[in-house]
Design a protein around this motif. Sequence first.
Motif, PDB file in Angstrom:
ATOM      1  N   VAL A  42      55.781  35.857  26.612  1.00 18.25           N
ATOM      2  CA  VAL A  42      56.116  36.673  27.776  1.00 18.25           C
ATOM      3  C   VAL A  42      55.051  36.446  28.840  1.00 18.25           C
ATOM      4  N   ALA A  43      55.361  36.893  30.028  1.00 17.37           N
ATOM      5  CA  ALA A  43      54.383  36.919  31.120  1.00 17.37           C
ATOM      6  C   ALA A  43      54.116  38.387  31.443  1.00 17.37           C
ATOM      7  N   VAL A  44      52.863  38.750  31.559  1.00 24.94           N
ATOM      8  CA  VAL A  44      52.494  40.133  31.851  1.00 24.94           C
ATOM      9  C   VAL A  44      51.814  40.168  33.219  1.00 24.94           C
ATOM     10  N   LYS A  45      52.450  40.879  34.144  1.00 29.15           N
ATOM     11  CA  LYS A  45      51.882  41.018  35.488  1.00 29.15           C
ATOM     12  C   LYS A  45      51.130  42.337  35.570  1.00 29.15           C
ATOM     13  N   ARG A  46      49.879  42.238  35.976  1.00 29.22           N
ATOM     14  CA  ARG A  46      49.060  43.437  36.160  1.00 29.22           C
ATOM     15  C   ARG A  46      48.881  43.661  37.659  1.00 29.22           C
ATOM     16  N   VAL A  47      49.332  44.809  38.128  1.00 33.77           N
ATOM     17  CA  VAL A  47      49.249  45.145  39.551  1.00 33.77           C
ATOM     18  C   VAL A  47      48.179  46.205  39.726  1.00 33.77           C
ATOM     19  N   ARG A  48      47.131  45.846  40.449  1.00 36.49           N
ATOM     20  CA  ARG A  48      46.048  46.775  40.725  1.00 36.49           C
ATOM     21  C   ARG A  48      45.989  47.073  42.215  1.00 36.49           C
ATOM     22  N   LEU A  49      45.605  48.293  42.545  1.00 35.82           N
ATOM     23  CA  LEU A  49      45.439  48.642  43.952  1.00 35.82           C
ATOM     24  C   LEU A  49      44.153  47.992  44.450  1.00 35.82           C
ATOM     25  N   PRO A  50      44.243  47.077  45.435  1.00 37.00           N
ATOM     26  CA  PRO A  50      43.037  46.404  45.915  1.00 37.00           C
ATOM     27  C   PRO A  50      42.126  47.348  46.692  1.00 37.00           C
ATOM     28  N   TYR A  51      42.688  48.431  47.185  1.00 37.62           N
ATOM     29  CA  TYR A  51      41.927  49.415  47.949  1.00 37.62           C
ATOM     30  C   TYR A  51      42.740  50.708  47.937  1.00 37.62           C
ATOM     31  N   PRO A  52      42.098  51.847  48.029  1.00 36.05           N
ATOM     32  CA  PRO A  52      42.863  53.101  48.066  1.00 36.05           C
ATOM     33  C   PRO A  52      43.582  53.236  49.391  1.00 36.05           C
ATOM     34  N   GLY A  53      44.737  53.817  49.360  1.00 36.53           N
ATOM     35  CA  GLY A  53      45.473  54.017  50.607  1.00 36.53           C
ATOM     36  C   GLY A  53      46.959  54.128  50.366  1.00 36.53           C
ATOM     37  N   VAL A  54      47.609  54.757  51.325  1.00 32.54           N
ATOM     38  CA  VAL A  54      49.036  55.016  51.186  1.00 32.54           C
ATOM     39  C   VAL A  54      49.832  53.727  51.161  1.00 32.54           C
ATOM     40  N   SER A  55      49.485  52.740  52.012  1.00 31.18           N
ATOM     41  CA  SER A  55      50.287  51.520  52.101  1.00 31.18           C
ATOM     42  C   SER A  55      50.250  50.733  50.798  1.00 31.18           C
TER      43      SER A  55
END
Length: 453
Positions: A42-55
């Motif tokens: 499988v491929a596992v994508k990890r999505v992290r917030l690069p910076y805090p913020g609404v966008s």
Amino acid sequence: MTVHRVADADGVEWTYDDHKTIGDPGGMGSVFEGAGRDGTPVAVKRVRLPYPGVSAERRRDREVQISELLLHTKQSGNETSHLVVPLSFQFVDEDLYIVMPKGDESLGHALRTRPFDLPSGVQVVRQIALGLEQLAAGSIVHRDLKPDNVLRFGSTWKITDFGLSKNLSEGPVTVSLAAWGTEAYTAPELWRNEPALPRSDLYALGVLACEVFTGARPFPGPSGEYRRQHLQDPPPDLRELPPRLARLTLRLLAKNPAERPQDARAVVEAIDAYARGLRRDQEALVDAALDLERARANGRAGEAAATDRAAQAEALRLEAISELGDVLANAHDDVHEALPDARIDRAAHEILIAGLRIAFETSEPLRLSAVADPGGSVLTGVVRLVPPHGPAQLGEVFAHLAYLPGSDGRRRWTYTGPDATDTDRRTLDDGAVLTIVRTALAAAAHVRKVGRA
């Protein structure tokens, strides 16, 4: 080797190695090689917030929404055969993990390592069009279709990476080119910050089709040139392709979305018609239509270039007017401190003192030159001393203004004296405004003194 585990709400577990990445990291996510309990890759994508913020949070949440929508579409029995549908997604603290089937290779890798013969290339484009048709059926626009986001599973090509996708049932959406999308595949309307719609994906398919069929993108860049090329340049005439494939590709690359095929299904139908073949008289008809399409593409490119130049000129005009307002606003405190009765009308670009109006004109006359090169354009205006109740255009000119780029490339307002041929150009800042105002008041006082004498 560092093995991590993720599990969904049902207890299904996958592992991944964060030292084994797949592809290049995206703006918010990285993809790693992983496996299920039975060893299925499988491929596992990890999505992290690069910076805090609404966008950033909104973008991550949109990826969750699209994943849910794709899973629901598949579970409802709707066609997803040419889409990489997630197996699962879950949060671990603030990180989002999306588990997906692992493809054999990306189309980007295939294009970099080997050419496609025409029959194989036609099937690749057809399968991607089927994927776009399936997305459109779910009211999804991809917004980042490119070879690296198309994966091969055996002999089947599927669209993946829905990090920038949007559910159209929520309404149209504009795109910020500073952060999203891939310039080489971005449709003209998106460069103008217009809404992204399925026909924007069709344009990206046209770029991709040209790359698959010919080995080269229609607009090669580099980065600083993509906007102009997509908005203004005609596509290549594709004379090396069979006429019907060339015409289909040119239609996909139309600058005006309304002139592209109606939808992805129409693209599939056109490819299927090509595969069936035509009689000789029908081929002649296609040849004539292709010549017309090439002529139209060149004509539309010229029209688009003119429209884009006009839009850039108007944007430059508005920028200049705003910048002049800022200069006057910066001078306001100094003027008002020295002359408490003075009033600055930033909207009208006027300073009112003792019944006199010192007008910084940017409406008429306002001239734009060198429009073909907005970076070198010059906006000009004048500063007049206008007597009470007198028409502005009859006021005496005390300075000539020009908004133009300096040696550092940044545009700013400059001025010279009342002589239009003066070449001693100085920056119009708050100190210069005081100088111009003082000169104008002294001239007005002199006129009144002479009049009394």
